[in-house]
Motif scaffolding. Structure first.
Motif, PDB file in Angstrom:
ATOM      1  N   LEU A 177      33.211  70.563  29.398  1.00 25.32           N
ATOM      2  CA  LEU A 177      32.902  70.024  28.702  1.00 25.32           C
ATOM      3  C   LEU A 177      33.185  69.881  27.013  1.00 25.32           C
ATOM      4  O   LEU A 177      32.815  69.397  25.977  1.00 25.32           O
ATOM      5  CB  LEU A 177      31.421  71.791  28.059  1.00 25.32           C
ATOM      6  N   MET A 178      34.297  70.617  27.634  1.00 28.20           N
ATOM      7  CA  MET A 178      35.513  69.740  26.653  1.00 28.20           C
ATOM      8  C   MET A 178      36.291  68.258  26.452  1.00 28.20           C
ATOM      9  O   MET A 178      36.836  68.175  25.758  1.00 28.20           O
ATOM     10  CB  MET A 178      36.733  71.010  26.413  1.00 28.20           C
ATOM     11  N   TYR A 179      35.783  67.680  27.868  1.00 26.85           N
ATOM     12  CA  TYR A 179      36.837  66.721  28.103  1.00 26.85           C
ATOM     13  C   TYR A 179      36.889  65.009  27.124  1.00 26.85           C
ATOM     14  O   TYR A 179      37.285  65.003  27.142  1.00 26.85           O
ATOM     15  CB  TYR A 179      36.023  65.760  29.479  1.00 26.85           C
ATOM     16  N   PRO A 180      35.323  65.399  25.950  1.00 31.31           N
ATOM     17  CA  PRO A 180      35.159  64.537  24.976  1.00 31.31           C
ATOM     18  C   PRO A 180      36.072  64.530  24.319  1.00 31.31           C
ATOM     19  O   PRO A 180      36.948  63.381  23.079  1.00 31.31           O
ATOM     20  CB  PRO A 180      33.233  64.453  24.270  1.00 31.31           C
ATOM     21  N   TYR A 181      36.183  65.537  24.112  1.00 27.07           N
ATOM     22  CA  TYR A 181      37.480  66.053  22.691  1.00 27.07           C
ATOM     23  C   TYR A 181      38.662  65.469  23.461  1.00 27.07           C
ATOM     24  O   TYR A 181      39.771  65.567  22.277  1.00 27.07           O
ATOM     25  CB  TYR A 181      37.945  67.578  22.769  1.00 27.07           C
ATOM     26  N   LEU A 182      39.099  65.656  24.531  1.00 26.26           N
ATOM     27  CA  LEU A 182      40.445  64.797  25.121  1.00 26.26           C
ATOM     28  C   LEU A 182      40.437  63.527  24.755  1.00 26.26           C
ATOM     29  O   LEU A 182      41.048  63.062  24.340  1.00 26.26           O
ATOM     30  CB  LEU A 182      40.374  65.384  26.342  1.00 26.26           C
ATOM     31  N   GLY A 183      39.364  62.869  25.273  1.00 29.68           N
ATOM     32  CA  GLY A 183      39.565  61.352  24.413  1.00 29.68           C
ATOM     33  C   GLY A 183      39.607  61.049  23.893  1.00 29.68           C
ATOM     34  O   GLY A 183      40.504  59.901  23.161  1.00 29.68           O
ATOM     35  N   ARG A 184      39.079  61.876  22.453  1.00 28.90           N
ATOM     36  CA  ARG A 184      39.406  61.396  20.994  1.00 28.90           C
ATOM     37  C   ARG A 184      41.412  62.046  20.296  1.00 28.90           C
ATOM     38  O   ARG A 184      40.895  62.208  19.122  1.00 28.90           O
ATOM     39  CB  ARG A 184      38.204  62.257  20.360  1.00 28.90           C
ATOM     40  N   ARG A 185      41.732  62.706  21.213  1.00 27.52           N
ATOM     41  CA  ARG A 185      42.722  63.707  21.337  1.00 27.52           C
ATOM     42  C   ARG A 185      42.498  64.780  19.926  1.00 27.52           C
ATOM     43  O   ARG A 185      43.569  64.941  19.290  1.00 27.52           O
ATOM     44  CB  ARG A 185      43.291  62.317  20.428  1.00 27.52           C
ATOM     45  N   GLN A 186      41.669  65.392  20.082  1.00 25.09           N
ATOM     46  CA  GLN A 186      41.524  66.373  19.287  1.00 25.09           C
ATOM     47  C   GLN A 186      42.141  67.562  19.675  1.00 25.09           C
ATOM     48  O   GLN A 186      41.642  68.650  19.237  1.00 25.09           O
ATOM     49  CB  GLN A 186      39.762  66.530  18.486  1.00 25.09           C
ATOM     50  N   LEU A 187      41.854  67.675  21.175  1.00 26.79           N
ATOM     51  CA  LEU A 187      42.454  68.506  22.199  1.00 26.79           C
ATOM     52  C   LEU A 187      44.104  67.624  22.197  1.00 26.79           C
ATOM     53  O   LEU A 187      43.849  66.932  23.144  1.00 26.79           O
ATOM     54  CB  LEU A 187      41.957  68.702  23.614  1.00 26.79           C
ATOM     55  N   VAL A 188      45.222  68.086  22.407  1.00 24.70           N
ATOM     56  CA  VAL A 188      46.107  67.093  22.707  1.00 24.70           C
ATOM     57  C   VAL A 188      46.144  67.832  24.514  1.00 24.70           C
ATOM     58  O   VAL A 188      46.556  66.933  25.038  1.00 24.70           O
ATOM     59  CB  VAL A 188      47.410  67.869  22.377  1.00 24.70           C
ATOM     60  N   GLY A 189      45.726  68.325  25.408  1.00 25.63           N
ATOM     61  CA  GLY A 189      45.372  69.254  26.243  1.00 25.63           C
ATOM     62  C   GLY A 189      44.669  69.927  26.737  1.00 25.63           C
ATOM     63  O   GLY A 189      44.026  70.744  26.031  1.00 25.63           O
ATOM     64  N   LEU A 190      44.378  70.258  27.907  1.00 26.68           N
ATOM     65  CA  LEU A 190      43.588  71.580  28.466  1.00 26.68           C
ATOM     66  C   LEU A 190      43.529  71.812  30.340  1.00 26.68           C
ATOM     67  O   LEU A 190      43.757  71.019  30.450  1.00 26.68           O
ATOM     68  CB  LEU A 190      41.766  70.531  28.705  1.00 26.68           C
ATOM     69  N   LEU A 191      43.509  73.581  29.769  1.00 28.97           N
ATOM     70  CA  LEU A 191      43.591  73.595  31.357  1.00 28.97           C
ATOM     71  C   LEU A 191      42.627  74.044  31.834  1.00 28.97           C
ATOM     72  O   LEU A 191      41.806  74.992  31.036  1.00 28.97           O
ATOM     73  CB  LEU A 191      44.582  75.765  31.480  1.00 28.97           C
ATOM     74  N   GLY A 192      42.365  73.526  32.881  1.00 27.77           N
ATOM     75  CA  GLY A 192      40.619  74.080  33.163  1.00 27.77           C
ATOM     76  C   GLY A 192      40.618  75.148  34.723  1.00 27.77           C
ATOM     77  O   GLY A 192      41.351  74.463  35.664  1.00 27.77           O
ATOM     78  N   GLY A 193      40.648  76.318  34.623  1.00 30.06           N
ATOM     79  CA  GLY A 193      40.727  77.136  35.305  1.00 30.06           C
ATOM     80  C   GLY A 193      42.033  77.427  35.743  1.00 30.06           C
ATOM     81  O   GLY A 193      42.428  77.354  35.511  1.00 30.06           O
ATOM     82  N   MET A 194      41.872  78.247  37.211  1.00 32.32           N
ATOM     83  CA  MET A 194      42.962  78.588  37.758  1.00 32.32           C
ATOM     84  C   MET A 194      43.488  77.795  38.350  1.00 32.32           C
ATOM     85  O   MET A 194      45.103  77.851  38.266  1.00 32.32           O
ATOM     86  CB  MET A 194      42.188  79.748  38.522  1.00 32.32           C
ATOM     87  N   LYS A 195      43.421  76.171  38.639  1.00 39.21           N
ATOM     88  CA  LYS A 195      43.810  75.465  38.644  1.00 39.21           C
ATOM     89  C   LYS A 195      44.736  74.878  37.151  1.00 39.21           C
ATOM     90  O   LYS A 195      46.051  74.335  37.595  1.00 39.21           O
ATOM     91  CB  LYS A 195      43.407  74.315  38.983  1.00 39.21           C
ATOM     92  N   GLY A 196      44.601  75.246  36.475  1.00 46.20           N
ATOM     93  CA  GLY A 196      45.071  74.622  34.979  1.00 46.20           C
ATOM     94  C   GLY A 196      46.077  75.220  35.262  1.00 46.20           C
ATOM     95  O   GLY A 196      47.295  75.109  34.423  1.00 46.20           O
ATOM     96  N   ALA A 197      45.608  76.901  34.729  1.00 47.17           N
ATOM     97  CA  ALA A 197      47.222  77.854  35.292  1.00 47.17           C
ATOM     98  C   ALA A 197      48.010  77.358  35.947  1.00 47.17           C
ATOM     99  O   ALA A 197      49.335  77.492  35.907  1.00 47.17           O
ATOM    100  CB  ALA A 197      46.157  79.142  35.661  1.00 47.17           C
ATOM    101  N   ALA A 198      47.940  77.056  37.307  1.00 53.77           N
ATOM    102  CA  ALA A 198      48.461  76.897  38.974  1.00 53.77           C
ATOM    103  C   ALA A 198      49.570  75.465  38.127  1.00 53.77           C
ATOM    104  O   ALA A 198      50.426  76.049  38.541  1.00 53.77           O
ATOM    105  CB  ALA A 198      48.125  76.592  39.310  1.00 53.77           C
ATOM    106  N   GLU A 199      48.879  75.114  36.870  1.00 57.21           N
ATOM    107  CA  GLU A 199      49.477  73.307  37.082  1.00 57.21           C
ATOM    108  C   GLU A 199      50.688  73.957  35.833  1.00 57.21           C
ATOM    109  O   GLU A 199      51.923  73.411  35.770  1.00 57.21           O
ATOM    110  CB  GLU A 199      48.195  72.754  36.603  1.00 57.21           C
ATOM    111  N   TYR A 200      49.848  74.616  35.126  1.00 56.49           N
ATOM    112  CA  TYR A 200      51.331  74.938  34.017  1.00 56.49           C
ATOM    113  C   TYR A 200      52.751  76.216  35.215  1.00 56.49           C
ATOM    114  O   TYR A 200      53.510  75.471  34.202  1.00 56.49           O
ATOM    115  CB  TYR A 200      50.489  76.069  32.356  1.00 56.49           C
ATOM    116  N   GLU A 201      51.956  76.689  35.427  1.00 60.02           N
ATOM    117  CA  GLU A 201      52.938  77.132  35.889  1.00 60.02           C
ATOM    118  C   GLU A 201      54.176  75.809  36.682  1.00 60.02           C
ATOM    119  O   GLU A 201      55.042  76.538  36.744  1.00 60.02           O
ATOM    120  CB  GLU A 201      52.211  78.631  36.894  1.00 60.02           C
ATOM    121  N   VAL A 202      53.474  75.836  37.280  1.00 57.04           N
ATOM    122  CA  VAL A 202      54.574  74.325  38.198  1.00 57.04           C
ATOM    123  C   VAL A 202      55.351  73.756  36.768  1.00 57.04           C
ATOM    124  O   VAL A 202      56.515  73.511  37.846  1.00 57.04           O
ATOM    125  CB  VAL A 202      53.077  73.661  39.201  1.00 57.04           C
TER     126      VAL A 202
END
Lengths: 215, 281
Positions: free
Chosen positions: B213-238
């Protein structure tokens, strides 16, 4: 007067809040802060209203012996337990080692985690029964789900690492999320926003009066 | 009844059992899997990584224990990253349980040897402002005066007397806002009020269900980034080069996804195999 006064209050507050959003200077910024403080106070009281509503519904259920009335006892006793323990612990109620922490960690957390984790089972079962390539649209949905589900986990990388970069499962999932998915979400959001604007205007202008109750 | 017809009418308890095994069994094995990083997660990581030491980061904990498996690893890795970079962390919650979740994550990170060695002080290096009722209106109030929205911290200390809060009046004095969200109020409200209205730099971590649901905000850079679910957490750790719970749980999530996909394929094979018979009947 019973209808006119609430309508007038709604109109004045509604128009004022629209103006203060676009004019962030005094006195409008002061009005905005004042309304925000009032809202926080009302929201805090709404918590007590919620508590009273919860107790009223469950006490009535027990009194009238409605179906599942025994569970209402669990709700009331659970509520009372958390409130009493929380109040007796004071300000540091949430700190590690307190009795409240113990209740939160051993009862509340597992119960909430259980509720949320049930989703995994329903998704598994629903996917098996509902994700059928019955027509073109359903097939597209099925393919999107296939790429996103595998592309969003490491297993998708292992399955497609032999493919050139840009064509792997993860790349497919990213493309689906960033283009068709985002376009769909944006359309839904614009639709909802237009709906909210029109409904809000109807309420502020007094055209929509159902919130007043009565006929 | 043929094999495929029986397959179509399989008892859902069998599916539930297989899903349970697929999720639970991998948790007993410590298998390290390769985690690809996405631009959305890199957006949050880079925003934090480029902040100078002493910059102020505001984290809003807008979730409860139901979303802990997904959001708590995000909170922990984000705290670790902030403290490693000597950033000043201000914690708050728009959900009543949020500040408690923050304390749990802080307990874990502050006891890690390298973070403990920094001897971080409550009120100087980090603070928990607690919860204030009012949902998105609290964000709006913070836009003019954070001290008015949070007159005291989680422990009842007046906010004006807290060292870290000196010089912090509104979002102009916050270098980065990070929102961990599982619903309402959450990221959508932070975008609408903090990012759009007050021009705050915003990143977010969401449950996997909510993230699309938050992807439209990423496209407009209203969000600089987004972590989605456990995969997002894992990516951040990496990205932070500190694999932890998120990466560890990826094996379980990977197997669970594979099992669901297997069921989808199986269901379709059975569906097409019995189509002719259904038409005839």
């Amino acid at each position: 007067m019973r209808r006119e006064v609430p309508l007038m209050i709604t109109a004045i507050v509604g128009f004022t809040l629209i103006i203060v959003y676009f004019v962030p200077h005094p006195p409008f910024s002061d009005i905005r802060d004042l309304f925000a403080d009032w809202f926080s106070i009302i929201a805090a009281f709404a918590i007590y209203l919620g508590i009273l509503s919860l107790l009223k519904i469950n006490v009535e259920k027990i009194h009238r012996k409605k179906s599942g009335w025994q569970f209402s006892w669990v709700t009331i006793l659970g509520f009372a337990l958390f409130v009493v323990v929380g109040i007796t612990e004071g300000r540091d109620f949430g700190e590690y080692g307190t009795r409240y922490y113990y209740l939160y960690d051993r009862i509340y957390y597992p119960l909430m985690a259980t509720m949320f984790s049930i989703l995994a089972f329903f998704i598994g079962s629903a996917s098996y029964r509902a994700f059928r390539a019955r027509n073109r649209e359903a097939t597209l949905l099925l393919l999107a789900a296939f790429f996103v589900m595998l592309g969003r986990v490491p297993i998708g990388y292992y399955l497609s690492s032999w493919l050139p970069e840009g064509w792997r499962m993860g790349d497919m999932a990213n493309a689906i999320m960033s283009y068709p998915q985002m376009a769909g979400q944006r359309a839904v959001m614009i639709g909802i926003a237009l709906g909210i604007v029109s409904t809000s205007l109807r309420v502020i202008l007094g055209i929509e009066r159902t919130f007043l109750g009565g006929d | 009844m043929g094999f495929f017809e029986r397959l179509l009418k399989i008892d859902r308890r069998i599916i539930f059992t297989l899903i349970a095994i697929a999720i639970a069994l991998p948790l007993f094995f410590n298998v390290s899997m390769y985690v690809e990083t996405t631009p959305e997660v890199r957006g949050v990581f880079d925003a934090v990584d480029t902040l100078t030491a002493g910059s102020k980061v505001l984290i809003s904990f807008d979730y409860d224990p139901g979303s802990m498996p997904e959001l708590q690893p995000m909170a922990e890795s984000f705290f670790r990253h902030c403290f490693e970079r000597d950033l000043k962390v201000i914690v708050m919650g728009l959900w009543p349980q949020g500040p408690l979740q923050a304390n749990w994550a802080l307990d874990v990170i502050l006891n890690e040897p390298d973070i403990k060695a920094k001897n971080l002080q409550y009120g100087v290096d980090y603070v928990n402002l607690g919860y204030t009722a009012g949902n998105e209106v609290v964000i709006q109030r913070m836009g003019s005066d954070i001290h008015a929205a949070f007159p005291t911290d989680y422990y009842g200390t007046p906010t004006d007397e807290i060292t870290i809060m000196k010089g912090v009046r509104n979002f102009d004095n916050i270098n980065f806002v990070y929102n961990l969200s599982a619903g309402y109020p959450g990221t959508m409200e932070w975008v609408q009020f903090a990012a759009d209205r007050f021009r705050a730099t915003l990143g977010a971590g969401n449950t996997a269900v909510q993230a699309p649901l938050m992807y439209p905000y990423l496209g407009r850079r209203q969000l600089v980034g987004l972590l989605g679910g456990m995969k997002g957490a894992a990516e951040y750790e990496v990205l932070a080069n500190r694999p932890a719970r998120g990466v560890r749980y990826m094996f379980s999530q990977g197997i669970a996804h594979a099992v669901v996909v297997f069921f989808v394929i199986l269901g379709n094979v059975a569906f097409f195999a019995t189509r002719k018979k259904r038409k005839e009947s």
